[in-house]
Design a protein around this motif. Structure first.
Motif, PDB file in Angstrom:
ATOM      1  N   UNK A   1       0.834  -1.194   0.000  1.00  0.00           N
ATOM      2  CA  UNK A   1       0.000   0.000   0.000  1.00  0.00           C
ATOM      3  C   UNK A   1       0.873   1.250   0.000  1.00  0.00           C
ATOM      4  N   UNK A   2       0.452   2.259  -0.741  1.00  0.00           N
ATOM      5  CA  UNK A   2       1.177   3.527  -0.808  1.00  0.00           C
ATOM      6  C   UNK A   2       0.594   4.500   0.222  1.00  0.00           C
ATOM      7  N   UNK A   3       0.739   4.157   1.492  1.00  0.00           N
ATOM      8  CA  UNK A   3       0.221   4.981   2.589  1.00  0.00           C
ATOM      9  C   UNK A   3       1.375   5.272   3.538  1.00  0.00           C
ATOM     10  N   UNK A   4       1.555   6.528   3.906  1.00  0.00           N
ATOM     11  CA  UNK A   4       2.599   6.908   4.836  1.00  0.00           C
ATOM     12  C   UNK A   4       2.102   6.803   6.278  1.00  0.00           C
ATOM     13  N   UNK A   5       2.982   6.382   7.171  1.00  0.00           N
ATOM     14  CA  UNK A   5       2.665   6.276   8.595  1.00  0.00           C
ATOM     15  C   UNK A   5       3.416   7.379   9.336  1.00  0.00           C
ATOM     16  N   UNK A   6       2.718   8.092  10.221  1.00  0.00           N
ATOM     17  CA  UNK A   6       3.357   9.185  10.943  1.00  0.00           C
ATOM     18  C   UNK A   6       2.705   9.333  12.316  1.00  0.00           C
ATOM     19  N   UNK A   7       2.938  10.471  12.941  1.00  0.00           N
ATOM     20  CA  UNK A   7       2.331  10.789  14.225  1.00  0.00           C
ATOM     21  C   UNK A   7       2.062  12.280  14.306  1.00  0.00           C
ATOM     22  N   UNK A   8       1.180  12.657  15.222  1.00  0.00           N
ATOM     23  CA  UNK A   8       0.812  14.065  15.405  1.00  0.00           C
ATOM     24  C   UNK A   8       1.438  14.580  16.698  1.00  0.00           C
ATOM     25  N   UNK A   9       2.084  15.749  16.633  1.00  0.00           N
ATOM     26  CA  UNK A   9       2.614  16.389  17.826  1.00  0.00           C
ATOM     27  C   UNK A   9       1.982  17.765  17.984  1.00  0.00           C
ATOM     28  N   UNK A  10       2.104  18.322  19.191  1.00  0.00           N
ATOM     29  CA  UNK A  10       1.699  19.714  19.376  1.00  0.00           C
ATOM     30  C   UNK A  10       2.895  20.507  19.875  1.00  0.00           C
ATOM     31  N   UNK A  11       2.707  21.800  19.996  1.00  0.00           N
ATOM     32  CA  UNK A  11       3.837  22.681  20.277  1.00  0.00           C
ATOM     33  C   UNK A  11       4.291  22.661  21.735  1.00  0.00           C
TER      34      UNK A  11
ATOM     35  N   UNK B   1       6.082  14.698   9.224  1.00  0.00           N
ATOM     36  CA  UNK B   1       5.666  14.898  10.609  1.00  0.00           C
ATOM     37  C   UNK B   1       4.349  15.662  10.592  1.00  0.00           C
ATOM     38  N   UNK B   2       3.397  15.226  11.403  1.00  0.00           N
ATOM     39  CA  UNK B   2       2.097  15.887  11.500  1.00  0.00           C
ATOM     40  C   UNK B   2       2.085  16.752  12.759  1.00  0.00           C
ATOM     41  N   UNK B   3       1.629  17.984  12.641  1.00  0.00           N
ATOM     42  CA  UNK B   3       1.705  18.919  13.767  1.00  0.00           C
ATOM     43  C   UNK B   3       0.427  19.723  13.904  1.00  0.00           C
ATOM     44  N   UNK B   4       0.029  19.983  15.150  1.00  0.00           N
ATOM     45  CA  UNK B   4      -1.109  20.847  15.458  1.00  0.00           C
ATOM     46  C   UNK B   4      -0.593  22.238  15.822  1.00  0.00           C
ATOM     47  N   UNK B   5      -1.069  23.251  15.118  1.00  0.00           N
ATOM     48  CA  UNK B   5      -0.566  24.625  15.301  1.00  0.00           C
ATOM     49  C   UNK B   5      -1.739  25.544  15.619  1.00  0.00           C
TER      50      UNK B   5
END
Length: 322
Positions: free
Chosen positions: A131-141, A177-181
């Motif tokens: 599968x062409x799906x990227x795996x990542x995670x979400x961080x906050x500041x 990288x996934x980030x909440x801003x």
């Protein structure tokens, strides 16, 4: 946690001619939302091409089939320990929550607690399934220790062992990288030193000069602080996707969380992110929070008031998605 995101192209009004290449979060902690199929139709009819969901809800994924909406999918916290410790459990999770929905455009899987082994096991399972799906995670500041000026950005000592391991694996698997801003959070934590105009993208000129880079809004400053912190731990080439950003329309004293301020923020964010930041120019994939108000969220009252649409599907702001 693992999350799904849907990306969309959006235009705010007749004077905005650039296309917003971002998405909208689809949260469901509420008891008054429209049926899932109606919600997906609302995305489609408004030209919203990307979505983020917070767990692999079967009804949502089923409704997304054939919609051409790109999605980021998350795993619930209760699943994360098993995903981190058992490749067999991870393979079962993928077979149950991903494989039946190959006609849904799943772009990312995001993991939260116990991140490094979870990312590794999920990436192995996704790769094994071709599968062409990227795996990542979400961080906050909150992981940042130094945040001013943006070039001095760095992660706190307490976050180092956690974030260093995450960045190492994201670099190795070439994932973003996934980030909440949230400029709203930064502003309300220090309204004496941060001007509201700086948070709402309405400052008439440069507010912070950092070397040869000038900052006219808080969103750019926060994100470039993150980029600087990543550079210091080997993540200079990582792509960052902003998976949450928004402004509440109600819920605090009424001075800051207003419909006018929220509308201003969303409008300006949409038109701004195509330009990127001073440190990283170019289109920035960004997801607005959120599609609907969620009346069962809390305990902070503002958490109930980040919506773009009412449960009856009426728009709160004059935003056009194209």
């Amino acid at each position: 946690m693992v999350t799904f995101c849907i990306v969309f192209s959006k235009r705010l009004d007749s004077t905005l001619h650039n296309v917003y290449r971002g998405g909208v979060n689809y949260g469901t902690i509420a008891d008054n939302l429209p049926p899932t199929t109606d919600a997906i139709t609302l995305y489609t009819t408004n030209g919203i091409g990307k979505m983020k969901i917070f767990y692999p809800n079967q009804a949502t994924l089923q409704a997304l089939k054939g919609s051409n909406i790109e999605v980021i999918v998350g795993a619930v916290n209760n699943d994360l320990q098993g995903l981190a410790t058992s490749p067999t459990t991870t393979n079962t999770w993928v077979q149950t929550n991903i494989i039946p929905y190959l006609d849904v455009k799943i772009s990312y899987i995001a993991a939260g607690h116990e991140i490094k082994p979870t990312i590794q096991n999920l990436n192995n399972a996704i790769t094994a399934s071709n599968l062409q799906i990227k795996v990542s995670t979400v961080i906050d500041m909150s992981l940042l220790g130094n945040s001013y000026p943006p070039s001095a950005g760095s992660f706190s000592d307490s976050a180092s062992s956690y974030i260093n391991a995450i960045i190492s694996i994201l670099v190795s698997i070439n994932a973003p990288l996934l980030a909440n801003v949230y400029p709203y959070i930064a502003y309300t934590s220090d309204p004496t030193n941060i001007k509201l105009e700086y948070a709402l993208f309405t400052s008439p000129g440069i507010v912070v000069q950092d070397g040869n880079l000038g900052y006219q809004n808080l969103f750019d400053a926060i994100l470039d602080c993150l980029y600087s912190a990543l550079e210091k731990i080997g993540g200079a080439n990582l792509t960052v996707i902003v998976t949450k950003s928004g402004w509440p329309s109600d819920g605090d004293s009424g001075v800051v969380a207003t419909i006018d301020n929220a509308g201003t923020y969303y409008k300006n964010l949409i038109s701004h992110v195509n330009n990127g930041t001073p440190k990283k120019p170019g289109p920035l994939e960004t997801y607005l929070f959120a599609m609907f108000d969620e009346d069962q969220k809390g305990p902070v009252k503002t958490e109930k008031h980040f919506n773009l649409f009412s449960p009856t599907k009426e728009p709160k702001y004059q935003l056009t998605f194209t």
